[in-house]
Design a protein around this motif. Structure first.
Motif, PDB file in Angstrom:
ATOM      1  N   ARG A   1       0.849  -1.177   0.000  1.00 12.04           N
ATOM      2  CA  ARG A   1       0.000   0.000   0.000  1.00 12.04           C
ATOM      3  C   ARG A   1       0.891   1.236   0.000  1.00 12.04           C
ATOM      4  NH1 ARG A   1      -2.653  -3.846  -0.593  1.00 12.04           N
ATOM      5  NH2 ARG A   1      -4.622  -4.442   0.399  1.00 12.04           N
ATOM      6  N   PHE A   2       0.309   2.366  -0.374  1.00 10.03           N
ATOM      7  CA  PHE A   2       1.020   3.638  -0.310  1.00 10.03           C
ATOM      8  C   PHE A   2       0.576   4.404   0.935  1.00 10.03           C
ATOM      9  CE2 PHE A   2       0.821   2.927  -4.991  1.00 10.03           C
ATOM     10  CZ  PHE A   2       2.181   2.821  -5.217  1.00 10.03           C
TER      11      PHE A   2
ATOM     12  N   GLN B   1       0.901   6.311  12.365  1.00 18.53           N
ATOM     13  CA  GLN B   1      -0.525   6.403  12.056  1.00 18.53           C
ATOM     14  C   GLN B   1      -0.778   6.212  10.566  1.00 18.53           C
ATOM     15  OE1 GLN B   1      -1.359  10.291  13.635  1.00 18.53           O
ATOM     16  NE2 GLN B   1      -1.600   9.561  15.750  1.00 18.53           N
ATOM     17  N   ALA B   2       0.089   6.825   9.735  1.00 21.07           N
ATOM     18  CA  ALA B   2      -0.063   6.713   8.279  1.00 21.07           C
ATOM     19  C   ALA B   2       0.161   5.279   7.818  1.00 21.07           C
ATOM     20  CB  ALA B   2       0.911   7.658   7.578  1.00 21.07           C
ATOM     21  N   PHE B   3       1.156   4.594   8.398  1.00 22.14           N
ATOM     22  CA  PHE B   3       1.432   3.215   8.019  1.00 22.14           C
ATOM     23  C   PHE B   3       0.241   2.313   8.361  1.00 22.14           C
ATOM     24  CE2 PHE B   3       6.208   4.066   8.934  1.00 22.14           C
ATOM     25  CZ  PHE B   3       6.300   4.799   7.761  1.00 22.14           C
ATOM     26  N   GLU B   4      -0.297   2.487   9.564  1.00 21.87           N
ATOM     27  CA  GLU B   4      -1.418   1.649   9.994  1.00 21.87           C
ATOM     28  C   GLU B   4      -2.660   1.917   9.154  1.00 21.87           C
ATOM     29  OE1 GLU B   4      -1.749   2.556  14.126  1.00 21.87           O
ATOM     30  OE2 GLU B   4      -0.074   1.251  14.713  1.00 21.87           O
ATOM     31  N   LEU B   5      -2.904   3.183   8.832  1.00 18.69           N
ATOM     32  CA  LEU B   5      -4.052   3.522   8.000  1.00 18.69           C
ATOM     33  C   LEU B   5      -3.924   2.896   6.621  1.00 18.69           C
ATOM     34  CD1 LEU B   5      -6.652   5.134   7.422  1.00 18.69           C
ATOM     35  CD2 LEU B   5      -5.190   7.084   6.796  1.00 18.69           C
TER      36      LEU B   5
ATOM     37  N   PHE C   1      -6.099  -1.375  -1.790  1.00 19.18           N
ATOM     38  CA  PHE C   1      -5.137  -0.621  -2.603  1.00 19.18           C
ATOM     39  C   PHE C   1      -5.789   0.626  -3.202  1.00 19.18           C
ATOM     40  CE2 PHE C   1      -2.849   0.210  -6.606  1.00 19.18           C
ATOM     41  CZ  PHE C   1      -1.568   0.388  -6.102  1.00 19.18           C
ATOM     42  N   PHE C   2      -6.940   0.451  -3.858  1.00 23.68           N
ATOM     43  CA  PHE C   2      -7.678   1.588  -4.404  1.00 23.68           C
ATOM     44  C   PHE C   2      -8.635   2.098  -3.328  1.00 23.68           C
ATOM     45  CE2 PHE C   2      -6.749  -0.690  -8.483  1.00 23.68           C
ATOM     46  CZ  PHE C   2      -5.904   0.275  -8.999  1.00 23.68           C
ATOM     47  N   SER C   3      -8.159   3.014  -2.536  1.00 22.79           N
ATOM     48  CA  SER C   3      -8.933   3.559  -1.427  1.00 22.79           C
ATOM     49  C   SER C   3      -9.144   5.049  -1.641  1.00 22.79           C
ATOM     50  CB  SER C   3      -8.192   3.347  -0.111  1.00 22.79           C
ATOM     51  OG  SER C   3      -6.963   4.061  -0.123  1.00 22.79           O
ATOM     52  N   GLU C   4      -9.941   5.639  -0.760  1.00 19.04           N
ATOM     53  CA  GLU C   4     -10.136   7.090  -0.813  1.00 19.04           C
ATOM     54  C   GLU C   4      -8.818   7.805  -0.624  1.00 19.04           C
ATOM     55  OE1 GLU C   4     -12.519  10.603   1.651  1.00 19.04           O
ATOM     56  OE2 GLU C   4     -13.136   8.511   1.858  1.00 19.04           O
ATOM     57  N   GLN C   5      -7.967   7.266   0.253  1.00 20.50           N
ATOM     58  CA  GLN C   5      -6.658   7.867   0.484  1.00 20.50           C
ATOM     59  C   GLN C   5      -5.793   7.797  -0.776  1.00 20.50           C
ATOM     60  OE1 GLN C   5      -4.290   5.992   3.511  1.00 20.50           O
ATOM     61  NE2 GLN C   5      -2.570   7.368   3.227  1.00 20.50           N
TER      62      GLN C   5
END
Length: 220
Positions: free
Chosen positions: A102-103, A121-125, A131-135
């Motif tokens: 994931r990115f 926090q970013a890694f866990e999120l 893979f194709f998420s809102e983020q």
């Protein structure tokens, strides 16, 4: 890719010293060039171990600091224009337990402790989402960033990326390899857009990064 509304200054090409170089390289089929270097990372590795901080977080943080110090690493090509951003963040690849990635999006910070907290926090999120998420669509397509990958299993002397050059944004791509505890060396691949910078600028980036590695106690 949208034209930035804030946090960036449009470069007036007529007054830009490398205007002709930009015009020469910008329409190349593949305008990127790649340089692989051997980073002397023993000082940073030892500092991280002795101070019980993440070696991974340490070199990510310093890589981002160095990029924000070197102006060509803050330039991006958007809709035919060159923009200088005042802050460069990072999209970092994270590996999940199922061996897919994931990115994660990391904001630039000037305080290492705050960076470590936000990066966790970013890694866990990132790992908790598909893979194709809102983020992915909100930050994964941002251009005011570095693209950073890590191959901690391999020591390499060359590297090439999967590429889609339909939009030449000029985002620098960094890949850190396996740290060799015997030699203190870690390989680093740096891929950049030749319309925005030359080899001398990559050398300046590497020198700045080495300064940070050698003086970790001042910056971490």
């Amino acid at each position: 890719m949208k034209t930035p509304s804030d946090g960036a200054i449009k470069i007036e090409l007529e007054q830009w010293p490398r205007q002709q170089h930009f015009q020469f390289y910008k329409n190349f089929t593949d305008p990127y060039f790649n340089i692989c270097v051997e980073l002397e990372a023993e000082s940073l590795f030892n500092y991280s171990r002795l101070n019980n901080v993440s070696f991974f977080n340490s070199y990510l943080y310093l890589a981002m600091l160095a990029a924000n110090d070197i102006e060509p690493f803050c330039l991006r090509l958007i809709e035919g224009d060159v923009w200088l951003f005042d802050k460069i963040n990072a999209n970092v690849v994270q590996l999940k337990e199922d061996e897919t990635f994931r990115f994660s999006y990391l904001e630039h910070a000037t305080d290492f402790n705050r960076f470590c907290t936000s990066s966790k926090q970013a890694f866990e999120l990132a790992k908790s989402q598909p893979f194709f998420s809102e983020q992915f669509y909100s930050t994964g397509l941002a251009c005011n960033c570095l693209h950073i990958s890590v191959l901690p299993w391999l020591s390499f002397t060359s590297f090439s990326h999967a590429s889609n050059h339909s939009e030449y944004s000029g985002i620098p791509k960094l890949v850190f390899g396996k740290y060799n505890k015997r030699t203190g060396i870690m390989p680093l691949s740096i891929e950049v857009h030749h319309a925005l910078m030359d080899g001398i600028h990559v050398a300046q980036y590497v020198a700045r990064l080495k300064h940070y590695f050698d003086n970790a106690s001042k910056y971490l």
